[in-house]
Scaffold this active site. Structure first.
Site, PDB file in Angstrom:
ATOM      1  N   HIS A 458       0.840  -1.421   0.069  1.00 32.11           N
ATOM      2  CA  HIS A 458      -0.059  -0.021  -0.008  1.00 32.11           C
ATOM      3  C   HIS A 458       0.896   1.202   0.033  1.00 32.11           C
ATOM      4  O   HIS A 458       1.796   1.344   0.827  1.00 32.11           O
ATOM      5  CB  HIS A 458      -0.904  -0.069   1.345  1.00 32.11           C
ATOM      6  CG  HIS A 458      -1.923  -0.656   0.929  1.00 32.11           C
ATOM      7  ND1 HIS A 458      -2.800  -1.315   2.198  1.00 32.11           N
ATOM      8  CD2 HIS A 458      -2.579  -1.271   0.081  1.00 32.11           C
ATOM      9  CE1 HIS A 458      -3.878  -2.028   1.716  1.00 32.11           C
ATOM     10  NE2 HIS A 458      -3.741  -2.099   0.634  1.00 32.11           N
ATOM     11  N   GLU A 459       0.541   2.200  -0.853  1.00 36.62           N
ATOM     12  CA  GLU A 459       1.167   3.597  -0.915  1.00 36.62           C
ATOM     13  C   GLU A 459       2.599   3.377  -0.983  1.00 36.62           C
ATOM     14  O   GLU A 459       3.467   4.307  -0.583  1.00 36.62           O
ATOM     15  CB  GLU A 459       0.735   4.431   0.448  1.00 36.62           C
ATOM     16  CG  GLU A 459      -0.656   4.452   0.623  1.00 36.62           C
ATOM     17  CD  GLU A 459      -1.430   5.024  -0.435  1.00 36.62           C
ATOM     18  OE1 GLU A 459      -0.881   5.923  -1.110  1.00 36.62           O
ATOM     19  OE2 GLU A 459      -2.471   4.720  -0.696  1.00 36.62           O
ATOM     20  N   GLY A 460       3.145   2.582  -1.924  1.00 37.48           N
ATOM     21  CA  GLY A 460       4.620   2.497  -2.159  1.00 37.48           C
ATOM     22  C   GLY A 460       5.123   1.328  -1.533  1.00 37.48           C
ATOM     23  O   GLY A 460       5.212   1.261  -0.252  1.00 37.48           O
TER      24      GLY A 460
END
Length: 613
Positions: A458-460
């Protein structure tokens, strides 16, 4: 020790949140109002989220060709969360907010993440979407979209990734073209038609709210009709599922946004994860295909605006990972206290005639529980510290605000990545404490592990966070952020050195900090990014462990001070000190191996030929 006791200790005794009441923005608050918010969220999490965590996992979202269906429990949880006011908790009073400090808001939201992270539609994503619009949107965009999200009428998403591009945002090909000759004069913002596909969109389609507000990255073609290469060509658009008038009411028009399919995930199964098609013509709007979107900010500055939401989402992911780890820790601690197995070992061996003992009395089980405690409570301290920096950034003196913003920049990759790796390890240990039962659905720990495994992506991913840290954060402003962090860590070290019980920890942290600094310089000594960044992930791991050791030493100073003064709960305080000692004895020594490959610019991975795999 209860979670509420732990979080109260971190908020009031360690971070001294009460002091924020002296600032004008928070002047109406008191410890009592903060406690009331915490009580409400704890109760809602217990009643509306926790009982349905397994249900949301087993009754996954499904699409009937028209609507995405979710269990009634998810609708009830989403409604209860919106009615609590938590979507706008940190916002101004005049838009329905509570003007809570960010640190209190984050602490209150931790109850929901721990109780049922896949239940209720993910309010933090909606808050982040609305917060971005409050920072970069026009007044009317804030009125029509953000305020409806804060009120719970609309929900929000962030649409970045594309099937062919993944995390490489410079390669997005979703196209935004002006919609008519008057496109610049739409009161909701310059109006465009978007065409393209977005992947991995959490809550991209559902019936939990009246409308869904998609924030979409897309490229505006240049005069030659071609898309501008790289991230410089990216713009940001509001693309509602259903079109909205300037009064915030639905017009009755469906926008050209279509669900292409649901992704079936390892965990977080209660949250629909979607592939969305924008502008394919399934829902022609106002006479033609193309999803109508309204420009946020200036053309070609979309990524800068989106980073406002992305950074907020990264800290939210870190908090979610922390609380999933904590949930597993609580479950395994309870199991260890009640599961009898084995007998104590004496000098003559085990006496089979004696009754079995709870497994928590075995040293190796204590090791696994202490590891979980040190990971999860240390991560919680980090996330709350970052939230406290947000409050300092927004309400502190100009100098304190600048320092807080810079320090937050440095810590964001750690706040996202460290809990998503080490609180996942805590979940693995929770399964191990349960033994064979841990792999079964008779106990919740296997679901916590599955849910938490998503947070590493998630998110990188870790690799992306590592490149951001070593490739950008530590060298930005000629190393000003790294120098500020080093000064902050050193201040804790100097306060701890005169304390006999903590002096050895202080010296160990000082050595670790120096090692991180020398490894950073060595990595960049040739000026070759390929060499410097080849081992960015081991650097991230060492950097993260050093930051967590700092958190633990600072927390331990507070605990030691209270114990010496005869204040607080001795069991809680001694537990904090024991977890700190565990981290320094068992975890901090790991950094030497990680940093060795960084400082030598080890070429093993970089020079590996793909034919050799």
């Amino acid at each position: 020790m209860s979670f509420r006791q732990t979080i109260d200790f971190l908020l009031y005794d360690w971070l001294a949140v009460d002091a924020l009441q002296a600032r004008s923005r928070f002047a109406d608050h008191s410890r009592e109002t903060f406690a009331s918010v915490m009580d409400t969220c704890e109760r809602l999490a217990r009643d509306k989220f926790a009982p349905f965590n397994r249900l949301a996992d087993t009754e996954e979202p499904w699409f009937d060709g028209d609507k995405v269906h979710l269990p009634q429990a998810s609708h009830d949880a989403a409604k209860a969360y919106a009615e609590s006011g938590m979507l706008a908790a940190a916002q101004d009073y005049d838009i329905g907010g509570m003007q809570l400090p960010c640190v209190v808001e984050m602490a209150a939201n931790s109850f929901f993440s721990k109780a049922g992270i896949g239940v209720g539609g993910g309010g933090l994503l909606t808050s982040g979407n609305a917060n971005l619009l409050m920072a970069h949107g026009t007044k009317l965009q804030q009125e029509v979209f953000a305020k409806q999200e804060f009120a719970g009428r609309f929900s929000g998403t962030m649409c970045l990734s594309e099937p062919q591009a993944g995390s490489s945002l410079s390669d997005v090909v979703t196209r935004a073209t002006p919609d008519g000759d008057d496109f610049e004069h739409d009161p909701l913002g310059a109006r465009y038609r978007l065409r393209g596909n977005k992947m991995w969109i959490s809550n991209g389609e559902h019936e939990l709210t009246e409308n869904i507000v998609h924030l979409v990255l897309a490229k505006i073609p240049g005069p030659d009709g071609k898309l501008i290469p790289g991230t410089k060509g990216i713009s940001l658009f509001i693309v509602p599922k259903k079109l909205v008038g300037t009064d915030g009411e639905l017009t009755g028009e469906r926008n050209d946004v279509a669900l292409a399919g649901l992704n079936h995930k390892l965990g977080y199964r209660g949250i629909p994860n979607t592939l969305l098609n924008f502008g394919e013509g399934k829902f022609p709007v106002r006479g033609s295909a193309g999803a109508i979107g309204y420009l946020v900010g200036k053309p070609h500055e979309g990524l800068r605006c989106m980073f406002h939401m992305m950074n907020e989402a990264r800290i939210a992911v870190g908090l979610g990972a922390t609380m999933l780890g904590y949930a597993g820790y609580e479950a395994s601690l309870d199991y260890a206290k009640t599961r009898p197995q084995g007998r104590p070992m004496g000098v003559s061996g085990k006496d089979a005639a004696k009754p079995q003992i709870p497994i928590i009395q075995h040293a190796d089980v204590k090791r696994m529980l202490l590891a979980q405690k040190s990971y999860c409570e240390g991560a919680l301290a980090l996330e709350l510290y970052c939230a406290r920096l947000v409050d300092e950034q927004h309400t502190g003196t100009p100098e304190a605000s600048r320092d807080a913003a810079l320090l937050l920049e440095m810590l964001t990759p750690i706040a996202k990545s460290w809990p998503s790796e080490w609180c996942l390890e805590a979940n693995s240990l929770a399964i191990q404490v349960h033994g064979g039962y841990g792999y079964t659905r008779d106990f919740p720990v296997e679901q916590y592990w599955r849910d938490n495994r998503l947070n590493m992506i998630h998110e990188g991913t870790h690799g992306i966070q590592a490149l951001d840290l070593l490739g950008r954060k530590v060298v930005m402003q000629e190393g000003a952020g790294l120098a500020l962090l080093a000064r902050s860590v050193s201040a804790t070290i100097e306060r701890a050195r005169p304390v006999p019980a903590l002096a050895a920890h202080a010296n160990a942290l000082a050595a670790a900090l120096e090692h991180v600094g020398s490894a950073t310089r060595a990595a960049w000594s040739t000026g070759n990014p390929d060499e410097a960044l080849a081992n960015a992930t081991p650097y991230l791991q060492a950097f993260g462990h050093t930051v967590l050791a700092w958190m633990w030493l600072d927390v331990a100073l507070c605990a030691r001070r209270q114990l010496d003064a005869g204040q607080g709960d001795p069991a809680l305080l001694n537990g904090q000190l024991a977890a700190c000692t565990y981290f320094f004895h068992y975890e901090l020594p790991r950094i030497a191996a990680w940093l060795k490959v960084v400082e030598t610019r080890d070429a093993t991975c970089r020079t590996m030929d793909e034919a050799w795999f």
